[in-house]
Design a protein around this motif. Sequence first.
Motif, PDB file in Angstrom:
ATOM      1  N   LEU A  99     -58.804  51.822  11.271  1.00 37.66           N
ATOM      2  CA  LEU A  99     -58.797  52.176  12.584  1.00 37.66           C
ATOM      3  C   LEU A  99     -57.427  52.046  13.245  1.00 37.66           C
ATOM      4  O   LEU A  99     -56.558  51.391  12.641  1.00 37.66           O
ATOM      5  N   ARG A 100     -57.219  52.417  14.366  1.00 39.56           N
ATOM      6  CA  ARG A 100     -55.894  52.132  15.000  1.00 39.56           C
ATOM      7  C   ARG A 100     -55.631  50.870  15.246  1.00 39.56           C
ATOM      8  O   ARG A 100     -56.667  49.927  15.258  1.00 39.56           O
ATOM      9  N   PRO A 101     -54.550  50.488  15.279  1.00 39.35           N
ATOM     10  CA  PRO A 101     -53.832  48.919  15.583  1.00 39.35           C
ATOM     11  C   PRO A 101     -54.743  48.564  16.797  1.00 39.35           C
ATOM     12  O   PRO A 101     -55.186  49.248  17.838  1.00 39.35           O
ATOM     13  N   ALA A 102     -54.959  47.253  16.670  1.00 38.13           N
ATOM     14  CA  ALA A 102     -55.654  46.626  17.701  1.00 38.13           C
ATOM     15  C   ALA A 102     -55.053  46.757  19.182  1.00 38.13           C
ATOM     16  O   ALA A 102     -55.973  46.907  20.009  1.00 38.13           O
ATOM     17  N   TRP A 103     -53.881  46.706  19.215  1.00 36.94           N
ATOM     18  CA  TRP A 103     -53.078  46.715  20.437  1.00 36.94           C
ATOM     19  C   TRP A 103     -53.439  48.199  21.050  1.00 36.94           C
ATOM     20  O   TRP A 103     -53.575  48.278  22.342  1.00 36.94           O
ATOM     21  N   LEU A 252     -69.363  52.709  15.591  1.00 37.70           N
ATOM     22  CA  LEU A 252     -68.504  52.525  14.449  1.00 37.70           C
ATOM     23  C   LEU A 252     -67.787  53.718  14.263  1.00 37.70           C
ATOM     24  O   LEU A 252     -68.286  54.875  14.384  1.00 37.70           O
ATOM     25  N   GLN A 253     -66.560  53.632  13.515  1.00 37.06           N
ATOM     26  CA  GLN A 253     -65.727  54.843  13.281  1.00 37.06           C
ATOM     27  C   GLN A 253     -65.414  55.185  12.029  1.00 37.06           C
ATOM     28  O   GLN A 253     -64.989  53.843  11.111  1.00 37.06           O
ATOM     29  N   ASN A 254     -65.854  56.058  11.409  1.00 32.81           N
ATOM     30  CA  ASN A 254     -65.522  56.239   9.991  1.00 32.81           C
ATOM     31  C   ASN A 254     -64.261  56.539   9.552  1.00 32.81           C
ATOM     32  O   ASN A 254     -63.308  56.963  10.413  1.00 32.81           O
TER      33      ASN A 254
END
Length: 497
Positions: A99-103, A252-254
């Motif tokens: 996924l994209r960074p947490a920030w 959820l992101q695949n």
Amino acid sequence: MTTDSPLFDVLVIGGGVNGTGIAMDAAGRGLRVMLCEMSDLASATSSNSSKLIHGGLRYLEHYEFALVKKALAERELLLKSAPHIMWPLRFRLPHRPHLRPAWMIRAGLFLYDHLARRKHLPGSCAIRFGANSPLQPQITRGFEYSDGWVDDARLVVLCAMAAFDRGAEIKTRTRCIRARRKGGLWQLTLQNTVTGERKQYRSRALVNAAGPWASSLFADTMTMPAPRQLRLVKGSHILVPRLHDGPEAYILQNEDQRIVFVLPYQGRFSLIGTTDVDYEGDPAEVAIDDDEVKYLCHLVNGYFKRQTSPADLVWRYSGVRPLIDDAGGDAQAASRDYRFELNAPENEPPLLSVFGGKLTTYRLLAEAATGTLCRFFPEAGPPWTHTAVLPGGNFSTPARLAEALRWHYPWLPDALLQRFVRSYGTLCHRFLQGCERLDCLGEAFGGHLYQKEVDYLVEYEWATTVEDILWRRTKLGLELQDDERDRLQQYLQARGS
């Protein structure tokens, strides 16, 4: 066609959420309205959704800020307008390396929290998943935010009831087979799809809210070119035994960037969806295929400890989303916004066509569509639905309504009482009034479905078939056995439904 044919101000084609919303709004402004639907209310796209009232967190990735902002504002209004069929839901977004960074996710959630004024729902936050989490042990962190759940088919029925209460005529199993402009009016031929009977009507304005059929309606019914083509996208869902015990939903992101929701459903199940697959063909024949089932199972198995497989499926369904066909690309990235096309030659009756749209913005769409029509009806009243409560929603909280029902009907089993609260709100008094014990509800068909409720659905909510009752007015198709369905079918036939 003669001048004796019934005359309406507005005739709406399409009994989904957009059509019933427009009928409700227009009738409430004092216009004489008829709505025709070729099948049952909410029989296509509007009952085959992910059942969410949401701003569309994932739409931020496609820079649809305007759509998200108005959807978030509508979310607040809708949760107040129908507390029996809509309620808040917390969503958990597990964070994984792909996924994209947490920030970046935190920034997106901050934007989601603040794009529109939020009065009733808590904001987002970061969370940790411990040993008791339903997720795979390697998933230890994530985020939580708020959106809402809706019984989509009942939303449509309640809009139709609100339109009817304000004078609209609602005709289900009625197809518009011919529409022509003549003498400053629309001359229309409607056909009962059960009996084949045809009747003539006239209308000062026509609304095309046919959903996936909005473009094809031009050639099939009006013999004129469609001003816009739709991109039909199939969204499929599966229902399996509950994957987690908590009240939260999961998003959820695949790795392919597709989003799938896992929603608590009817107590014992998890609703999983959706896919996004371009679709060609008759929208009435859409169906989930094996590849979609495998895809959804594989995705959730990568997240949850409790594993599932195609053999576990309890129910499956597909719907066709009529999206605006702007510029190709990925189906998931296609806009979920709506647009109108107004065809109003001088001295001719107007035609307003609706393309696109989503559940959350149905009221806003209907208000804007009716406002466009009201240019031709200067006597029409002002907008009114932003403070309206849908039928059955005139109570403060579900808990207080449940308490009142326990006082009025102390013999009601609690599970049945809770279902009535969540399905009908105060409308349940229509079939409970005067009953002093459970057997007053008449024949039991199974799954706590009784004769009094069935009679109400037929008389007040346009239900005519077993499917109407078990899959759209209620969700008791998940509970009844084949012999119980047969008994319900026999009852409906005997009462002439």
